[in-house]
Design a protein around this motif. Structure first.
Motif, PDB file in Angstrom:
ATOM      1  N   ALA A   1      41.637 -34.769   2.116  1.00  0.00           N
ATOM      2  CA  ALA A   1      41.755 -34.391   3.540  1.00  0.00           C
ATOM      3  C   ALA A   1      40.854 -35.260   4.410  1.00  0.00           C
ATOM      4  O   ALA A   1      41.255 -35.678   5.504  1.00  0.00           O
ATOM      5  CB  ALA A   1      41.396 -32.921   3.706  1.00  0.00           C
ATOM      6  N   LEU A   2      39.674 -35.597   3.918  1.00  0.00           N
ATOM      7  CA  LEU A   2      38.731 -36.369   4.742  1.00  0.00           C
ATOM      8  C   LEU A   2      39.287 -37.748   5.103  1.00  0.00           C
ATOM      9  O   LEU A   2      39.347 -38.090   6.292  1.00  0.00           O
ATOM     10  CB  LEU A   2      37.375 -36.470   4.032  1.00  0.00           C
ATOM     11  N   PRO A   3      39.745 -38.565   4.145  1.00  0.00           N
ATOM     12  CA  PRO A   3      40.353 -39.845   4.559  1.00  0.00           C
ATOM     13  C   PRO A   3      41.646 -39.668   5.346  1.00  0.00           C
ATOM     14  O   PRO A   3      41.940 -40.446   6.247  1.00  0.00           O
ATOM     15  CB  PRO A   3      40.596 -40.585   3.233  1.00  0.00           C
TER      16      PRO A   3
ATOM     17  N   MET B   1      27.183 -35.458   6.688  1.00  0.00           N
ATOM     18  CA  MET B   1      28.333 -35.734   5.837  1.00  0.00           C
ATOM     19  C   MET B   1      28.575 -37.242   5.762  1.00  0.00           C
ATOM     20  O   MET B   1      29.099 -37.865   6.691  1.00  0.00           O
ATOM     21  CB  MET B   1      29.603 -35.059   6.355  1.00  0.00           C
ATOM     22  N   ARG B   2      28.235 -37.799   4.613  1.00  0.00           N
ATOM     23  CA  ARG B   2      28.266 -39.258   4.475  1.00  0.00           C
ATOM     24  C   ARG B   2      29.697 -39.776   4.539  1.00  0.00           C
ATOM     25  O   ARG B   2      29.928 -40.925   4.875  1.00  0.00           O
ATOM     26  CB  ARG B   2      27.541 -39.610   3.186  1.00  0.00           C
ATOM     27  N   ALA B   3      30.680 -38.923   4.287  1.00  0.00           N
ATOM     28  CA  ALA B   3      32.073 -39.391   4.310  1.00  0.00           C
ATOM     29  C   ALA B   3      32.511 -39.757   5.725  1.00  0.00           C
ATOM     30  O   ALA B   3      33.622 -40.253   5.929  1.00  0.00           O
ATOM     31  CB  ALA B   3      32.977 -38.308   3.742  1.00  0.00           C
TER      32      ALA B   3
ATOM     33  N   ARG C   1      23.539 -43.582  -2.063  1.00  0.00           N
ATOM     34  CA  ARG C   1      24.832 -43.571  -1.384  1.00  0.00           C
ATOM     35  C   ARG C   1      24.968 -44.704  -0.345  1.00  0.00           C
ATOM     36  O   ARG C   1      25.264 -44.477   0.809  1.00  0.00           O
ATOM     37  CB  ARG C   1      25.080 -42.230  -0.697  1.00  0.00           C
ATOM     38  N   PRO C   2      24.709 -45.960  -0.736  1.00  0.00           N
ATOM     39  CA  PRO C   2      24.856 -47.058   0.238  1.00  0.00           C
ATOM     40  C   PRO C   2      26.328 -47.288   0.582  1.00  0.00           C
ATOM     41  O   PRO C   2      27.220 -46.784  -0.115  1.00  0.00           O
ATOM     42  CB  PRO C   2      24.294 -48.258  -0.522  1.00  0.00           C
ATOM     43  N   ILE C   3      26.585 -48.040   1.655  1.00  0.00           N
ATOM     44  CA  ILE C   3      27.971 -48.395   1.977  1.00  0.00           C
ATOM     45  C   ILE C   3      28.102 -49.921   2.081  1.00  0.00           C
ATOM     46  O   ILE C   3      28.948 -50.448   2.808  1.00  0.00           O
ATOM     47  CB  ILE C   3      28.467 -47.722   3.275  1.00  0.00           C
ATOM     48  N   ASN C   4      27.280 -50.609   1.301  1.00  0.00           N
ATOM     49  CA  ASN C   4      27.317 -52.088   1.338  1.00  0.00           C
ATOM     50  C   ASN C   4      28.685 -52.653   0.969  1.00  0.00           C
ATOM     51  O   ASN C   4      29.119 -53.678   1.492  1.00  0.00           O
ATOM     52  CB  ASN C   4      26.231 -52.659   0.418  1.00  0.00           C
ATOM     53  N   LEU C   5      29.404 -51.959   0.094  1.00  0.00           N
ATOM     54  CA  LEU C   5      30.725 -52.478  -0.312  1.00  0.00           C
ATOM     55  C   LEU C   5      31.758 -52.284   0.807  1.00  0.00           C
ATOM     56  O   LEU C   5      32.660 -53.096   0.976  1.00  0.00           O
ATOM     57  CB  LEU C   5      31.179 -51.802  -1.606  1.00  0.00           C
ATOM     58  N   HIS C   6      31.595 -51.195   1.578  1.00  0.00           N
ATOM     59  CA  HIS C   6      32.488 -51.007   2.737  1.00  0.00           C
ATOM     60  C   HIS C   6      32.274 -52.180   3.707  1.00  0.00           C
ATOM     61  O   HIS C   6      33.207 -52.774   4.222  1.00  0.00           O
ATOM     62  CB  HIS C   6      32.163 -49.714   3.497  1.00  0.00           C
TER      63      HIS C   6
ATOM     64  N   ASP D   1      32.687 -55.247  -6.687  1.00  0.00           N
ATOM     65  CA  ASP D   1      31.921 -55.455  -7.919  1.00  0.00           C
ATOM     66  C   ASP D   1      31.611 -54.130  -8.606  1.00  0.00           C
ATOM     67  O   ASP D   1      31.231 -54.084  -9.761  1.00  0.00           O
ATOM     68  CB  ASP D   1      30.627 -56.248  -7.654  1.00  0.00           C
ATOM     69  N   ARG D   2      31.796 -53.031  -7.847  1.00  0.00           N
ATOM     70  CA  ARG D   2      31.776 -51.735  -8.534  1.00  0.00           C
ATOM     71  C   ARG D   2      32.794 -50.842  -7.849  1.00  0.00           C
ATOM     72  O   ARG D   2      33.150 -51.063  -6.675  1.00  0.00           O
ATOM     73  CB  ARG D   2      30.384 -51.131  -8.598  1.00  0.00           C
ATOM     74  N   ILE D   3      33.289 -49.867  -8.582  1.00  0.00           N
ATOM     75  CA  ILE D   3      34.368 -49.036  -8.061  1.00  0.00           C
ATOM     76  C   ILE D   3      33.810 -48.046  -7.046  1.00  0.00           C
ATOM     77  O   ILE D   3      32.823 -47.337  -7.313  1.00  0.00           O
ATOM     78  CB  ILE D   3      35.057 -48.286  -9.223  1.00  0.00           C
ATOM     79  N   THR D   4      34.407 -48.013  -5.859  1.00  0.00           N
ATOM     80  CA  THR D   4      33.979 -47.062  -4.834  1.00  0.00           C
ATOM     81  C   THR D   4      35.198 -46.362  -4.262  1.00  0.00           C
ATOM     82  O   THR D   4      36.139 -47.027  -3.808  1.00  0.00           O
ATOM     83  CB  THR D   4      33.179 -47.757  -3.701  1.00  0.00           C
ATOM     84  N   VAL D   5      35.183 -45.040  -4.273  1.00  0.00           N
ATOM     85  CA  VAL D   5      36.337 -44.264  -3.824  1.00  0.00           C
ATOM     86  C   VAL D   5      36.523 -44.400  -2.311  1.00  0.00           C
ATOM     87  O   VAL D   5      37.551 -44.902  -1.831  1.00  0.00           O
ATOM     88  CB  VAL D   5      36.189 -42.779  -4.202  1.00  0.00           C
TER      89      VAL D   5
ATOM     90  N   ARG E   1      40.869 -45.607  -8.607  1.00  0.00           N
ATOM     91  CA  ARG E   1      42.204 -45.123  -9.012  1.00  0.00           C
ATOM     92  C   ARG E   1      42.335 -43.607  -8.793  1.00  0.00           C
ATOM     93  O   ARG E   1      43.295 -42.985  -9.252  1.00  0.00           O
ATOM     94  CB  ARG E   1      42.435 -45.462 -10.485  1.00  0.00           C
ATOM     95  N   GLU E   2      41.353 -43.011  -8.113  1.00  0.00           N
ATOM     96  CA  GLU E   2      41.374 -41.552  -7.918  1.00  0.00           C
ATOM     97  C   GLU E   2      42.683 -41.101  -7.268  1.00  0.00           C
ATOM     98  O   GLU E   2      43.243 -41.818  -6.422  1.00  0.00           O
ATOM     99  CB  GLU E   2      40.190 -41.140  -7.060  1.00  0.00           C
ATOM    100  N   PRO E   3      43.162 -39.898  -7.594  1.00  0.00           N
ATOM    101  CA  PRO E   3      44.395 -39.385  -6.976  1.00  0.00           C
ATOM    102  C   PRO E   3      44.321 -39.315  -5.455  1.00  0.00           C
ATOM    103  O   PRO E   3      45.319 -39.458  -4.762  1.00  0.00           O
ATOM    104  CB  PRO E   3      44.522 -37.979  -7.572  1.00  0.00           C
TER     105      PRO E   3
ATOM    106  N   THR F   1      27.054 -41.517 -15.242  1.00  0.00           N
ATOM    107  CA  THR F   1      27.046 -42.976 -15.010  1.00  0.00           C
ATOM    108  C   THR F   1      27.313 -43.343 -13.546  1.00  0.00           C
ATOM    109  O   THR F   1      27.154 -44.497 -13.174  1.00  0.00           O
ATOM    110  CB  THR F   1      28.152 -43.659 -15.846  1.00  0.00           C
ATOM    111  N   ILE F   2      27.725 -42.376 -12.720  1.00  0.00           N
ATOM    112  CA  ILE F   2      28.146 -42.732 -11.359  1.00  0.00           C
ATOM    113  C   ILE F   2      26.978 -42.649 -10.371  1.00  0.00           C
ATOM    114  O   ILE F   2      26.764 -43.566  -9.586  1.00  0.00           O
ATOM    115  CB  ILE F   2      29.298 -41.813 -10.886  1.00  0.00           C
ATOM    116  N   PHE F   3      26.240 -41.553 -10.415  1.00  0.00           N
ATOM    117  CA  PHE F   3      25.134 -41.369  -9.462  1.00  0.00           C
ATOM    118  C   PHE F   3      23.799 -41.337 -10.190  1.00  0.00           C
ATOM    119  O   PHE F   3      23.716 -40.872 -11.334  1.00  0.00           O
ATOM    120  CB  PHE F   3      25.322 -40.071  -8.665  1.00  0.00           C
TER     121      PHE F   3
END
Ligand code: EPZ
Length: 418
Positions: free
Chosen positions: A25-27, A91-93, A121-126, A160-164, A188-190, A327-329
């Motif tokens: 819902a958020l995106p 809310m970081r989203a 929770r950086p957003i460098n990849l965004h 370089d790393r997977i970010t939803v 690849r999240e639903p 392994t994620i956080f």
């Protein structure tokens, strides 16, 4: 602040319904910024994070009408392409508006999210991805300012790393960019695939969503549409664990079984019976003592990090030693200390938690810390001897709609105290 008072010891029985996915819902709400036409979203859960996002969209210039689980958004003009710190810090989203704002109006000023309980929770990849698409990014005073006066252009973006949300942000930026964008090592999240479904209904041209390579052909403009959000796989998984930890018989309805495949496998390896009575239902039964089974969290379709805390609670009741690797956080074991206060035997060693069971849990006063850690405490309280009082349940309200009502319908003795 609201509290939960839970009296443990009752095996849950019956059906629990799954709601729409908060993380889909958020995106989807942010995607409504990409068109000047109305967008209607259905099955939107009434949880705090959604209300926060709706408030942010109104500040940006959207009209938002909420009718039960249906939300109608209309953004004829962007009046303020900003996401202020006051909202982002809760809310970081909120960073999900970055891509849509730059795509729609060529600029965005978004507060850096700052850390949260579970990690930096950086957003460098965004930011990296937007620069690849031609945006210019400046950082100052805790904000990032992105501009693309000539619009965005397609590019190949190697994560370089997977970010939803990074994948979601860039997909929303790319749909209006000139030319083709390829996202490599995409999430690849639903929820990513669900967002792509929505954008495609709006006229976007996207291939490969749900795989690690997503191709987007930019288009001139997007149109309004109507879309129903997918079921919340983390809520469904939480209720499956609730059935297992209480030794009950619970059927979770309105879910998508394949989205919780990794958890179902672990529950079955631990000795619980998990069957699929229908296309959108899963039934869990656990009568005897469960066995300890190791788990390592991974990006989808691996075992979800958002179910790690719930699984840890379950393993305190299993026979043996379970090694849980996150392994994620970098800091997602805060629930361990609270579970230990209830009697659990858990040793932390960096990214590993070693859970020895079974250990009888006793009710205690505990404090919720982050959304999923809080769910873990609820689950532990359901099996603990005596009463547990969980403080700061607003953490739970961020991502679970009326969790106490749903659990009580299956026999849990849980009540909210103002
Ligand atoms: C999404 O967060 C979810 N939130 C999280 O759910 C979930 O835990 C997470 O994905 C992992 O599945 C939403 O979808 C709104 P990431 P997100 O970017 O996108 C690092 C919940 O409980 N990273 O996939 O923020 C990051 O620090 C929430 O509902 C960078 O280094 O997660 C983390 O270690 C909690 N740079 C890892 O990647 C970046 O630019 C995965 O993060 C972005 C991320």
């Amino acid at each position: 602040m609201d509290k939960f008072v839970i009296t443990g010891g009752t095996a849950l029985r019956g059906e629990i319904a799954t709601g729409g996915a908060k993380n889909s819902a958020l995106p989807a709400l942010a995607a409504a910024l990409l068109t000047e036409e109305p967008v209607t979203l259905k099955r939107i859960p009434k949880v705090r994070d959604i209300r926060t996002m709706q408030r942010l969209l109104v500040d940006i210039g959207s009209s938002v009408e909420v009718d039960g689980e249906t939300v109608r958004l209309h953004t004829p003009r962007i009046t303020s392409p900003e996401a202020p710190y006051e909202l982002v810090k809760t809310m970081r989203a909120s960073s999900l508006v970055l891509g849509p704002l730059v795509a729609r109006c060529g600029r965005a000023r978004v507060s850096l999210p700052g850390g949260c309980g579970i990690g930096a929770r950086p957003i460098n990849l965004h930011i990296f991805g937007l620069e690849q698409l031609g945006a210019t990014i400046h950082q100052s005073h805790g904000y990032i300012e992105a501009t693309a006066p000539d619009g965005l252009h397609g590019s190949v973006v190697n994560f370089d790393r997977i970010t939803v949300t990074g994948t979601e942000d860039l997909m929303m930026a790319a749909v209006l960019a000139r030319g083709e964008t390829v996202l490599r090592n995409a999430a690849r999240e639903p929820e990513v695939a669900d967002l792509a479904d929505l954008l495609t209904k709006m006229g976007a041209r996207i291939e490969g969503a749900g795989t690690s390579v997503i191709r987007i052909q930019g288009v001139e403009r997007l149109t309004g549409t109507e879309h129903e959000i997918i079921a919340d796989r983390i809520e469904a998984g939480t209720f499956l664990v609730a059935g297992a930890i209480t030794g009950g018989d619970v059927t979770v309805t309105g879910c998508i079984p394949e989205h919780v495949g990794a958890l179902v496998a672990k529950l079955q390896q631990a000795g619980a019976s998990v069957t699929q009575p229908g296309d959108t239902a899963l039934r869990v039964r656990a009568s005897g003592r469960l066995r300890s089974v190791d788990v390592t969290t991974e990006e989808y379709p691996g075992f979800a990090t958002d179910l790690q805390a719930q699984y840890m609670a379950l393993m305190t009741q299993a026979e043996g030693i379970a090694i849980i690797v996150e392994t994620i956080f970098e800091n997602r074991f805060m629930h361990a200390q609270e579970l230990a206060r209830m009697g659990a035997n858990i040793r932390l060693d960096g990214r590993q938690a070693i859970v020895a069971g079974p250990r009888e849990l006793t009710g205690a006063g505990v404090i919720a810390s982050d959304l999923r850690a809080s769910a873990s405490l609820v689950l532990a309280a359901l099996v603990a001897r005596g009463d547990t009082v969980i403080d700061r349940v607003y953490h739970i309200d961020r991502g679970y709609e009326k969790i106490e009502t749903k659990l009580a319908q299956a026999g849990a003795r849980i009540r909210r105290v103002e």
